[in-house]
Each structure stands twice: as C-alpha cells, then as structure tokens.
Design a protein around this motif. Sequence first.
Motif, mmCIF file in Angstrom:
data_model
loop_
_atom_site.group_PDB
_atom_site.id
_atom_site.type_symbol
_atom_site.label_atom_id
_atom_site.label_comp_id
_atom_site.label_asym_id
_atom_site.label_seq_id
_atom_site.Cartn_x
_atom_site.Cartn_y
_atom_site.Cartn_z
ATOM 1 N N ASN A 1 0.885 -1.263 -0.127
ATOM 2 C CA ASN A 1 -0.085 -0.064 0.041
ATOM 3 C C ASN A 1 0.933 1.216 0.049
ATOM 4 N N LEU A 2 0.659 2.035 -1.122
ATOM 5 C CA LEU A 2 1.781 3.205 -1.355
ATOM 6 C C LEU A 2 1.103 4.194 -0.452
ATOM 7 N N SER A 3 1.638 5.316 0.029
ATOM 8 C CA SER A 3 1.294 6.256 0.912
ATOM 9 C C SER A 3 0.386 7.318 -0.059
ATOM 10 N N ARG A 4 0.487 7.471 -1.136
ATOM 11 C CA ARG A 4 -0.347 8.411 -1.865
ATOM 12 C C ARG A 4 -0.442 7.649 -3.301
ATOM 13 N N ASN A 5 -0.972 8.453 -4.356
ATOM 14 C CA ASN A 5 -0.900 7.895 -5.633
ATOM 15 C C ASN A 5 0.256 8.521 -6.473
ATOM 16 N N PHE A 6 1.051 7.397 -6.929
ATOM 17 C CA PHE A 6 2.242 7.978 -7.727
ATOM 18 C C PHE A 6 2.382 7.668 -9.112
ATOM 19 N N GLY A 7 1.426 7.089 -9.438
ATOM 20 C CA GLY A 7 0.984 6.755 -10.895
ATOM 21 C C GLY A 7 1.406 5.367 -11.062
#
Length: 336
Positions: A82-88
């Motif tokens: 799970n990434l901390s935000r949307n990185f693409g």
Amino acid sequence: MSTQLAARPALPVHAARPALSVVVPAFDEEAVLPAFHARLVPVMEAIGLPFEVVYVNDGSRDGTLGVMLALRAQDPRVSLVNLSRNFGKEIALTAGLDHAAADQAVVVIDADLQDPPEVIPDLVAAWRQGYDVAYARRRAREGETWLKKATAAGFYRVMQRIGGKVDLPADTGDFRLMSRRALDALLALREQHRFMKGLFAWVGFPSIPVPYDRAPRAAGETKWNYWRLWNLSLEGITAFTVGPLKVATYLGLATAFGAAIYGIQLIIRTILWGNPVAGYPSLMAVVLFLGGVQLMTLGIIGEYLGRVFNETKRRPLYIVERHLPSEATDQRQARS
C-alpha cells in the motif's frame, strides 16, 4: 503507522520464496478486483508452481485497499503493498516488482481484465522454452475507440523510428513474464521518470511475443484519458531518445535557411525595383512564425531540463505505507 522509504526490500535468509510472482498495480479498481482474483487463482494453480500475487494499491480513493485486505485474509498467497499516496502506474508497477519474492519469474498484469489471466500459461510455456521475457502482443483491442487505436499505433511507429537502439515492440503493453535475472537487471534502473515499456525493452535478454486478444474492461472506468496518454507518450519519447532535440535543431536550421533565402531575394528585389514599404500582415506573419519556433524549441529543451532537475534531487521513487507479505510456503523441492 510508520512509513517505509522505497528501498528494494531484502528477504531474510530463512524466508520461503515462491517460484512465480504476479504483480498487479491497481488504482480505484474496487469493482473488478474480486472477479480478477477469482479468475487468476485457478489459472496459477493449474501451472503447478508455488506462486504469490502482489497487489499494489496506488493511493486509491475508493474501497480498493479494503478489497485487497479481504483477499489477503482469504488467500495466504496474496501480498499487499500500500503506497502512501498516488504515485502513478509506472511507479506503482516498480513498487510491486521491488516486492516480488519469486525466485524464478514474475508476471505483470493489470487488474481490469482487459489482459486475460488465461494467457499466463502461454507466457509460462514460452519462458520454459528458454526465453527470459515473454511479452503479450495484442492481436485485437476490443472495447477501444478507433482514435485510441490509431494514436497508439502512431506512437509505436514514432518510437521505432526515433528510439535508437531500444526496440520497442508494437502493440505491446505491460502484460508480460520476466525471468528473475531479467527482473534483477530491470530493478537496477532507478530513474525518476519511468516509462516501463521502454525499460522492459532496454534491459534486453532473449524475448518472444505471445499473441492474444485484448478484452474490454470488465468493470469500472479507465483511468487513461487522452491527456494522460499524451503525457505518457512524452515520457516515453523523452526518456529514450534525444530525437526532439534533434528536430528542434533541424527546424532551427531550416528556419535560418529560409530566412537567408528570403533576405537574398529581398536584396535582389531592392536593387532591381527599389524598396517599397513592406506590408504589415507579412511582417507580423514572419515575426509570429519565428517566435513560435523559438518557443517550441525552448519548450523541448525545458522538458529535458526538467527531467534532469528531477533526477538530481535523488528522491525515493515511492513511499510504502504498509507492506503485508504473502505466506507462501517453500516448495522448491517440488520443482526439482
């Protein structure tokens, strides 16, 4: 919860490793993930090798994370990043590949079911023949407009002409299988502006296409509008060729040559017939044309300069909010 900077994870010495990892980046795919997993698992079980499924949540705004947690609770072969935000997508795909624990090969596939999981055995069969990379090549693209098909075909033609030594396969997306040694070579490339299709091709190794028919999206809406596709194409062109800079140079030379010809004929006309006052419209046309060429050239230079600026900052590619590895058991003796 503590965050984790994006360094390539190292497995403990005693950790069990699956033979195959399936990396699935997802952004707002709540509607399709259960159906995707239900189709993927029987396909992978039929292959006969221990496997894991690495789901990457790229900062989804819907219930995608909850669905992934539920899938992991039901299936111990599921790993969650799970990434901390949307990185693409390109960065999310890199995060999944970084956390893939397979010791033999990795499969990359999207969650929208446009790339059917049933094609994976064909990729595995090609890999067992000795190829390091088996990439799925689209024979048909159902559910896509003629404009999207035409622009995609045009992009691949442009890349094949100006891509230099990087041979980007036509009609090919991210759906592919890579051997462990090809994956390790890919993960050594840590550039910020990532065009994964180009990086897949850049690392080389023996490769083979596997034709398939692309299906329409099973549920939800595509995240790739024409603006995002345009930006992705710019990433691909600027990441793997200096062709636009050469075009700017040639355009400048052509403009200077045209201006020189115009100046010569103006001198000749002045000598022969005098120098009448030039018209305002023609003067403005020349000024606007030259200004447009200059601004376009500066824009091309700015695109490359901006990428150099981002690379020099040396920021991590992504930040992991949570990593829940799979609980796959070590069955390497069964593969002997």
